[in-house]
Design an enzyme around this catalytic site. Structure first.
Site, PDB file in Angstrom:
ATOM      1  N   ALA A 106     -35.038  50.010  27.223  1.00  0.00           N
ATOM      2  CA  ALA A 106     -35.896  49.195  27.366  1.00  0.00           C
ATOM      3  C   ALA A 106     -37.561  49.914  27.572  1.00  0.00           C
ATOM      4  O   ALA A 106     -37.474  50.895  27.669  1.00  0.00           O
ATOM      5  CB  ALA A 106     -35.802  48.227  28.657  1.00  0.00           C
TER       6      ALA A 106
ATOM      7  N   GLY B  13     -31.040  49.794  27.360  1.00  0.00           N
ATOM      8  CA  GLY B  13     -31.237  48.469  26.624  1.00  0.00           C
ATOM      9  C   GLY B  13     -30.546  48.533  25.245  1.00  0.00           C
ATOM     10  O   GLY B  13     -29.981  47.395  24.793  1.00  0.00           O
TER      11      GLY B  13
ATOM     12  N   GLU C  33     -26.906  48.444  25.285  1.00  0.00           N
ATOM     13  CA  GLU C  33     -26.605  47.120  25.605  1.00  0.00           C
ATOM     14  C   GLU C  33     -26.786  46.137  24.472  1.00  0.00           C
ATOM     15  O   GLU C  33     -25.824  45.291  24.250  1.00  0.00           O
ATOM     16  CB  GLU C  33     -27.513  46.525  26.815  1.00  0.00           C
ATOM     17  CG  GLU C  33     -27.078  47.267  28.241  1.00  0.00           C
ATOM     18  CD  GLU C  33     -27.793  47.080  29.344  1.00  0.00           C
ATOM     19  OE1 GLU C  33     -27.350  46.638  30.586  1.00  0.00           O
ATOM     20  OE2 GLU C  33     -29.262  46.917  28.977  1.00  0.00           O
TER      21      GLU C  33
ATOM     22  N   GLU D 287     -29.880  54.276  33.253  1.00  0.00           N
ATOM     23  CA  GLU D 287     -30.854  53.463  34.225  1.00  0.00           C
ATOM     24  C   GLU D 287     -30.675  54.138  35.878  1.00  0.00           C
ATOM     25  O   GLU D 287     -31.705  54.425  36.408  1.00  0.00           O
ATOM     26  CB  GLU D 287     -30.434  52.136  34.285  1.00  0.00           C
ATOM     27  CG  GLU D 287     -30.671  51.150  33.132  1.00  0.00           C
ATOM     28  CD  GLU D 287     -29.745  51.277  32.028  1.00  0.00           C
ATOM     29  OE1 GLU D 287     -29.773  50.585  31.144  1.00  0.00           O
ATOM     30  OE2 GLU D 287     -28.723  52.074  32.098  1.00  0.00           O
TER      31      GLU D 287
END
Length: 289
Positions: A97, A140, A143, A163
């Site tokens: 992200a 992300g 994911e 993360e």
């Protein structure tokens, strides 16, 4: 000639009324800043999305995810599209992200605004979505790949949920989908340490289905999509629903869902066509009905 034109017009009007999708111009889609969108495959039946933030290693910002959702919505509505491929660059599928975008967010903003809730569109698609992963698929990016139905990886791909190294945890399904894909022990190790696994390790763990040379993974994903697109789109969506149910339901509940969907196929023209073609030893001509 005039009578012929009037006849064609009278035929076209009811067709448009009942089947407007046949007359819609799907080639004139919106313009995008962060992604490239095309139709691929010999029959142009594959919706193709390429993440296009090379300087940021395809980091997932809100604008990029909004554009992915718009492209997915367009492909979902397009009767020509039978499957979708999402990819990045050879260096990075998506390196995570966009940390700069989220760095100064507060709890109130995240909770009140349901931060990242719109990132889930990939997983709700009725049409199959294939991730073609090269390079980094981290945070992300990992994911996003796991939201897809099938993952093909290039030989140099790396998967991880780092993360924890940033003082937070996955927030777009990483703790849930990774655990279901690779099991509790490996998911714990990856998420609690932030360590990555390579493409071959990901295949052995069940995270990806196939590993290819870097320059072939996108083409192989498109070939897979074309195989899927040759089948009835209606029946494919039923099969996808049944498989996804295995991750949400108990075995008995999942079997009941499968049986209901199996029985439902007997109400479709495509089931009749498929079995008829098998008995008659010919290729089925599915109409998605």
């Amino acid at each position: 000639m005039a009578a012929l034109c009037r006849g064609i017009f009278r035929l076209a009007v009811p067709l448009y009324q009942y089947h407007p999708a046949l007359f819609r111009d799907y080639s004139a889609g919106p313009s995008y800043q962060y992604i490239l969108v095309e139709h691929r495959g010999q029959s142009q039946s594959i919706g193709f999305i390429q993440l296009n933030r090379p300087k940021a290693l395809n980091a997932l910002c809100d604008g990029l995810m909004t554009e992915i959702n718009q492209a997915l919505d367009s492909f979902e509505e397009n009767p020509q599209i039978g499957a979708i491929v999402i990819t990045g660059s050879e260096k990075a599928f998506a390196a995570g992200a966009d940390i700069k975008e989220m760095q100064n967010r507060t709890f109130q903003e995240c909770y009140g605004g349901s931060f990242l809730s719109q990132w889930n569109r990939v997983s709700t698609m009725k049409k199959p979505v294939i991730a073609a992963v090269n390079g980094y698929a981290l945070g992300g990016g990992c994911e996003l790949a796991m939201m897809c139905d099938i993952i093909y990886a290039g030989e140099k791909a790396q998967f991880g949920q780092p993360e924890i190294l940033l003082g937070t945890i996955p927030g777009a399904g990483g703790t849930q989908r990774l655990t279901r894909a690779v099991g509790k022990s490996l998911a714990m190790e990856m998420i609690l340490t932030g360590e990555r696994i390579n493409a071959q390790e990901a295949k052995e763990a069940g995270l990806v289905s196939k590993v290819y040379p870097v320059d072939r993974v996108v083409d192989e994903a498109i070939i897979c999509g074309e195989k899927i697109a040759q089948n009835s789109k209606l029946i494919v969506s039923m099969a996808k629903e049944a498989i996804n149910g295995a991750f949400e339901l108990s075995l008995s509940e999942g079997n009941r869902l499968e049986k209901r969907l199996f029985h439902s196929t007997f109400a479709t023209d495509d089931r009749k066509e498929g079995m008829g073609a098998f008995v008659e030893k010919r290729k089925a001509n599915f109409k998605d009905q």
